[in-house]
Design a protein around this motif. Structure first.
Motif, PDB file in Angstrom:
ATOM      1  N   UNK A 214       0.802  -1.221   0.000  1.00 40.12           N
ATOM      2  CA  UNK A 214       0.000   0.000   0.000  1.00 40.12           C
ATOM      3  C   UNK A 214       0.834   1.269   0.000  1.00 40.12           C
ATOM      4  N   UNK A 215       2.134   1.153   0.276  1.00 41.81           N
ATOM      5  CA  UNK A 215       2.994   2.339   0.265  1.00 41.81           C
ATOM      6  C   UNK A 215       3.486   2.680  -1.132  1.00 41.81           C
ATOM      7  N   UNK A 216       3.292   1.795  -2.107  1.00 37.69           N
ATOM      8  CA  UNK A 216       3.738   2.078  -3.466  1.00 37.69           C
ATOM      9  C   UNK A 216       2.857   3.175  -4.061  1.00 37.69           C
ATOM     10  N   UNK A 217       3.467   4.030  -4.864  1.00 37.41           N
ATOM     11  CA  UNK A 217       2.805   5.257  -5.302  1.00 37.41           C
ATOM     12  C   UNK A 217       1.442   5.032  -5.936  1.00 37.41           C
TER      13      UNK A 217
ATOM     14  N   UNK B   2      12.181   2.448   4.704  1.00 35.32           N
ATOM     15  CA  UNK B   2      10.834   2.985   4.505  1.00 35.32           C
ATOM     16  C   UNK B   2       9.845   2.429   5.524  1.00 35.32           C
ATOM     17  N   UNK B   3      10.337   1.764   6.548  1.00 37.41           N
ATOM     18  CA  UNK B   3       9.445   1.113   7.514  1.00 37.41           C
ATOM     19  C   UNK B   3       8.499   2.099   8.183  1.00 37.41           C
ATOM     20  N   UNK B   4       8.978   3.304   8.475  1.00 34.42           N
ATOM     21  CA  UNK B   4       8.116   4.263   9.169  1.00 34.42           C
ATOM     22  C   UNK B   4       6.916   4.645   8.310  1.00 34.42           C
ATOM     23  N   UNK B   5       7.099   4.697   6.982  1.00 39.52           N
ATOM     24  CA  UNK B   5       5.980   5.027   6.093  1.00 39.52           C
ATOM     25  C   UNK B   5       4.921   3.925   6.113  1.00 39.52           C
ATOM     26  N   UNK B   6       5.372   2.677   6.097  1.00 39.13           N
ATOM     27  CA  UNK B   6       4.444   1.552   6.093  1.00 39.13           C
ATOM     28  C   UNK B   6       3.746   1.453   7.452  1.00 39.13           C
ATOM     29  N   UNK B   7       4.492   1.683   8.515  1.00 38.30           N
ATOM     30  CA  UNK B   7       3.910   1.676   9.860  1.00 38.30           C
ATOM     31  C   UNK B   7       2.806   2.721   9.980  1.00 38.30           C
TER      32      UNK B   7
ATOM     33  N   UNK C 245       0.988  -4.708   9.123  1.00 35.97           N
ATOM     34  CA  UNK C 245       2.204  -4.534   8.328  1.00 35.97           C
ATOM     35  C   UNK C 245       3.285  -5.528   8.716  1.00 35.97           C
ATOM     36  N   UNK C 246       4.224  -5.687   7.797  1.00 36.73           N
ATOM     37  CA  UNK C 246       5.406  -6.513   7.993  1.00 36.73           C
ATOM     38  C   UNK C 246       6.566  -5.803   7.311  1.00 36.73           C
ATOM     39  N   UNK C 247       7.786  -6.201   7.654  1.00 37.06           N
ATOM     40  CA  UNK C 247       8.941  -5.520   7.067  1.00 37.06           C
ATOM     41  C   UNK C 247      10.132  -6.454   6.969  1.00 37.06           C
ATOM     42  N   UNK C 248      10.927  -6.210   5.949  1.00 37.10           N
ATOM     43  CA  UNK C 248      12.165  -6.940   5.724  1.00 37.10           C
ATOM     44  C   UNK C 248      12.882  -6.324   4.539  1.00 37.10           C
TER      45      UNK C 248
ATOM     46  N   UNK D 241      18.576  -7.015  15.744  1.00 39.02           N
ATOM     47  CA  UNK D 241      18.008  -6.015  16.657  1.00 39.02           C
ATOM     48  C   UNK D 241      16.992  -5.126  15.952  1.00 39.02           C
ATOM     49  N   UNK D 242      17.302  -4.771  14.713  1.00 34.68           N
ATOM     50  CA  UNK D 242      16.408  -3.905  13.939  1.00 34.68           C
ATOM     51  C   UNK D 242      15.057  -4.588  13.715  1.00 34.68           C
ATOM     52  N   UNK D 243      15.091  -5.838  13.300  1.00 36.33           N
ATOM     53  CA  UNK D 243      13.855  -6.557  13.001  1.00 36.33           C
ATOM     54  C   UNK D 243      13.055  -6.859  14.270  1.00 36.33           C
ATOM     55  N   UNK D 244      13.736  -7.262  15.322  1.00 38.20           N
ATOM     56  CA  UNK D 244      13.007  -7.574  16.559  1.00 38.20           C
ATOM     57  C   UNK D 244      12.438  -6.317  17.200  1.00 38.20           C
ATOM     58  N   UNK D 245      13.089  -5.195  16.995  1.00 38.80           N
ATOM     59  CA  UNK D 245      12.552  -3.939  17.511  1.00 38.80           C
ATOM     60  C   UNK D 245      11.273  -3.552  16.772  1.00 38.80           C
ATOM     61  N   UNK D 246      11.280  -3.664  15.444  1.00 36.72           N
ATOM     62  CA  UNK D 246      10.076  -3.376  14.663  1.00 36.72           C
ATOM     63  C   UNK D 246       8.928  -4.290  15.082  1.00 36.72           C
ATOM     64  N   UNK D 247       9.257  -5.525  15.410  1.00 37.73           N
ATOM     65  CA  UNK D 247       8.233  -6.528  15.731  1.00 37.73           C
ATOM     66  C   UNK D 247       7.469  -6.197  17.007  1.00 37.73           C
ATOM     67  N   UNK D 248       7.951  -5.268  17.803  1.00 39.18           N
ATOM     68  CA  UNK D 248       7.248  -4.892  19.028  1.00 39.18           C
ATOM     69  C   UNK D 248       5.998  -4.055  18.749  1.00 39.18           C
ATOM     70  N   UNK D 249       5.897  -3.507  17.552  1.00 38.05           N
ATOM     71  CA  UNK D 249       4.727  -2.697  17.215  1.00 38.05           C
ATOM     72  C   UNK D 249       3.484  -3.581  17.213  1.00 38.05           C
ATOM     73  N   UNK D 250       2.374  -3.137  17.774  1.00 42.34           N
ATOM     74  CA  UNK D 250       1.192  -4.005  17.906  1.00 42.34           C
ATOM     75  C   UNK D 250       0.588  -4.473  16.588  1.00 42.34           C
ATOM     76  N   UNK D 251       0.813  -3.734  15.501  1.00 46.26           N
ATOM     77  CA  UNK D 251       0.239  -4.138  14.215  1.00 46.26           C
ATOM     78  C   UNK D 251       1.288  -4.732  13.275  1.00 46.26           C
TER      79      UNK D 251
END
Length: 267
Positions: free
Chosen positions: A13-16, A46-51, A62-65, A80-90
């Motif tokens: 959904x973040x694609x233009x 671009x994780x913050x945009x998708x979040x 959402x998911x990220x990689x 650490x980067x991936x596990x930190x993102x994974x703490x977000x509830x969605x």
């Protein structure tokens, strides 16, 4: 009659071409019975945009990689980067990651390193791994199997369009196969046969939008609402009702993407 509800387990959904009219895209999806969508971040910068998209729209998770085609252009992801993102509830999955030797075979060693790192993140977070695989069946089957022996994790083979051997290897590990618009193309009979032979409780639906629109929109922009079109064509090919397929794939989604279940709290 109540309209069947379904899930788009993989979109962008973040694609233009989608983000420019996001409220309308999501409204059309809901009108088609698509009650939940997982939007995938393919570059961690671009994780913050998708979040933000997931936070702004109740049906969106959402998911990220790091996409395998981008591993040489992006910093290598860290655990650490991936596990930190994974703490977000969605945040509900790790990836997409994987192997793509179609255009980027020259980066195969880096892709394999990235894949193994994402697998470790899936283990650490207990979230499903989201795999992209193209023209890399042997290496993909080998790495997934080696890593599963080293420590269990769960996984979906997103937009599955590989051969029967990789499907069998993935299913033997307890993984899931996801059906995109490719499964609805008239000449995809062999691929539909692979899905038809798989256990029904191991199948998901997705769009991979804005790509791979099913008929009658093939060649045009795809969007989450079209999950229903793929589901209808696949259900007919399976000799089952669309409502039954929608219910089964939604149940499968809930089992795999457990954080996207309504009322579910992060572990």
């Amino acid at each position: 009659m109540t309209q069947p509800t379904i899930v788009d387990s993989h979109c962008h959904l973040d694609f233009d071409s989608l983000s420019d009219e996001l409220p309308e895209v999501i409204a059309r999806a809901q009108a088609a019975g698509v009650t939940r969508m997982v939007t995938i971040c393919t570059k961690l910068r671009t994780a913050s945009q998708v979040q933000t998209i997931a936070e702004a729209h109740a049906p969106v998770f959402w998911a990220a990689g790091t996409h395998p085609m981008s591993v040489l252009d992006e910093p290598m992801a860290t655990l650490d980067e991936l596990t930190s993102l994974a703490k977000h509830p969605k945040f509900v999955g790790i990836g997409e990651t994987g192997l793509d030797y179609h255009y980027t075979a020259d980066s195969a060693p880096a892709q394999q390193d990235s894949l193994r790192l994402h697998i470790e993140a899936a283990r650490k977070t207990n979230l499903p791994l989201i795999i992209h695989s193209r023209d890399a069946d042997e290496d993909m089957a080998r790495i997934l199997t080696e890593e599963h022996r080293a420590g269990a994790y769960n996984c979906v083979m997103h937009c599955f369009s590989s051969g029967a051997a990789l499907a069998e290897a993935a299913l033997d590990l307890g993984f899931y196969l996801s059906m995109s618009g490719i499964a609805a193309f008239p000449k995809s009979g062999a691929l539909r046969d692979i899905f038809a032979a798989a256990p029904r409780d191991r199948l998901l639906l997705e769009t991979d939008s804005p790509y791979l629109a099913p008929p009658p929109h093939r060649g045009k922009r795809n969007e989450p609402a079209f999950t229903a079109l793929t589901g209808q064509i696949v259900a007919e090919a399976f000799g089952m009702g669309y409502a039954e397929l929608a219910a089964q794939t939604s149940t499968n989604f809930d089992r795999l993407f457990w954080k996207a279940v309504p009322g579910q709290k992060a572990a």
